[in-house]
Design an enzyme around this catalytic site. Structure first.
Site, PDB file in Angstrom:
ATOM      1  N   HIS A   1      -2.713   1.975  -5.841  1.00 20.46           N
ATOM      2  CA  HIS A   1      -3.360   0.722  -5.450  1.00 20.46           C
ATOM      3  C   HIS A   1      -3.562  -0.204  -6.633  1.00 20.46           C
ATOM      4  O   HIS A   1      -3.736  -1.411  -6.449  1.00 20.46           O
ATOM      5  CB  HIS A   1      -4.695   1.009  -4.766  1.00 20.46           C
TER       6      HIS A   1
ATOM      7  N   ARG B   1      -0.982  -2.883  -6.584  1.00 16.75           N
ATOM      8  CA  ARG B   1      -1.288  -3.932  -5.605  1.00 16.75           C
ATOM      9  C   ARG B   1      -2.318  -4.910  -6.167  1.00 16.75           C
ATOM     10  O   ARG B   1      -2.178  -6.126  -6.034  1.00 16.75           O
ATOM     11  CB  ARG B   1      -1.787  -3.272  -4.315  1.00 16.75           C
TER      12      ARG B   1
ATOM     13  N   TYR C   1      -8.964 -12.214  -6.921  1.00 16.71           N
ATOM     14  CA  TYR C   1      -8.038 -11.770  -7.968  1.00 16.71           C
ATOM     15  C   TYR C   1      -7.698 -12.894  -8.950  1.00 16.71           C
ATOM     16  O   TYR C   1      -7.015 -12.656  -9.945  1.00 16.71           O
ATOM     17  CB  TYR C   1      -6.731 -11.260  -7.340  1.00 16.71           C
TER      18      TYR C   1
ATOM     19  N   LYS D   1      -2.011  -2.019   7.479  1.00 18.56           N
ATOM     20  CA  LYS D   1      -3.354  -1.654   7.906  1.00 18.56           C
ATOM     21  C   LYS D   1      -3.725  -2.322   9.220  1.00 18.56           C
ATOM     22  O   LYS D   1      -3.448  -3.491   9.431  1.00 18.56           O
ATOM     23  CB  LYS D   1      -4.335  -2.070   6.804  1.00 18.56           C
TER      24      LYS D   1
ATOM     25  N   HIS E   1      -3.734  -9.710   3.471  1.00 20.22           N
ATOM     26  CA  HIS E   1      -5.190  -9.845   3.460  1.00 20.22           C
ATOM     27  C   HIS E   1      -5.637 -10.602   4.703  1.00 20.22           C
ATOM     28  O   HIS E   1      -5.041 -11.625   5.062  1.00 20.22           O
ATOM     29  CB  HIS E   1      -5.665 -10.619   2.227  1.00 20.22           C
TER      30      HIS E   1
ATOM     31  N   ARG F   1       0.862  -1.169   0.000  1.00 22.30           N
ATOM     32  CA  ARG F   1       0.000   0.000   0.000  1.00 22.30           C
ATOM     33  C   ARG F   1       0.907   1.230   0.000  1.00 22.30           C
ATOM     34  O   ARG F   1       2.038   1.180   0.473  1.00 22.30           O
ATOM     35  CB  ARG F   1      -0.896   0.017   1.240  1.00 22.30           C
TER      36      ARG F   1
END
Length: 281
Positions: free
Chosen positions: A231, A234, A266, A169, A257, A147
């Site tokens: 982003h 990513r 994805y 995060k 994640h 990120r």
């Protein structure tokens, strides 16, 4: 006119009083979050009065908000909690919640595919950045799935033995391995432990705004679609790694994640793929 004004003030105070009573049960960030939602919705629906508010009022307020779908869902859940609490009180002026148990917000169209660059586009983006710092940080952001805030927070002490320690995060940390070729490039101009890995001319760490500016400039030079952001890199590495055979668990761990379901969205079926290609009989 005076009577109408008094009636309007009375309705506002009624909503505010119920809101204050509800918020007495919460503290800290939860209280602040709930308070913001109630304040915004009450200002939009105050003329209706608590007992006159219906589903149409709530739907209209949510539809007019300029925010992400997830934020709308959050507001709706808070309102559901509020109205459910109100109807449980002995002096409640309403018998049922205007939100209803089955009222859900329709999910917006999935636009993830539109934000995934091809491998050739990623290469063009990186090549279009200025040689040195800019090109290197875009390559690292892509290869490590960082990120922009994680990239800006990197110091040289976080890069050791072919790995980087990423503080991401929610205060979670993870270790991400990088290729020998990229590691060699990073170490070619290594600074002291506490220095930012990617600094401005003044020696301070780059801000997310600085990095976004680099991305926008490189995307324009490479002729890429409008809207390309940090982003997107990513998103792209997650898709490319999975489609090239990386284990979903590796991608999940590398990108930080919290759920494997987030990672597997994805993965895409490539043209011509068959189940039989992956087994030996």
């Amino acid at each position: 006119m005076i009577v109408a004004l008094y009636y309007y003030i009375h309705l506002v105070n009624t909503l505010e009083n119920w809101g204050d009573r509800f918020l007495d049960h919460y503290t800290g960030k939860t209280a602040v979050t709930y308070s913001n939602t109630l304040k915004q919705s009450f200002e939009a629906m105050s003329e209706r009065g608590l007992e006159a508010i219906g589903l149409r009022d709530i739907r209209s307020w949510l539809d007019e908000l300029d925010c992400a779908h997830t934020t709308r869902v959050k507001h709706l859940n808070i309102l559901k909690a509020f109205f459910n609490w109100v109807i449980e009180q002995d002096d409640s002026p309403i018998r049922r919640s205007p939100t209803g148990k089955r009222f859900l917000l329709a999910a917006p169209p999935d636009t993830l595919q539109e934000r995934i660059l091809s491998e050739a586009q990623v290469a063009a983006l990186i090549d279009a950045a200025a040689p040195g710092r800019d090109r290197l940080m875009l390559r690292l952001m892509y290869e490590a799935g960082l990120r922009v805030s994680e990239l800006c927070g990197l110091c040289w002490k976080h890069l050791k033995a072919g790995e980087i320690s990423v503080y991401g995060k929610g205060g979670k940390s993870r270790r991400v391995g990088i290729s020998p070729a990229l590691w060699e490039l990073l170490n070619a101009d290594r600074g002291t432990a506490g220095e930012p890995a990617f600094a401005s001319r003044t020696g301070k760490a780059l801000s997310p705004v600085d990095v976004h500016r680099v991305i926008k400039s490189a995307a324009a030079a490479a002729g890429l679609p409008d809207g390309v952001s940090c982003h997107w890199l990513r998103h792209s590495i997650a898709s490319h790694a999975l489609n090239n055979g990386a284990a979903p668990q590796l991608v999940q761990q590398s990108l930080g994640h919290s759920s494997l379901a987030t990672t597997t969205k994805y993965a895409h079926i490539l043209p011509g793929q068959r189940l039989g290609d992956f087994v030996k009989v």
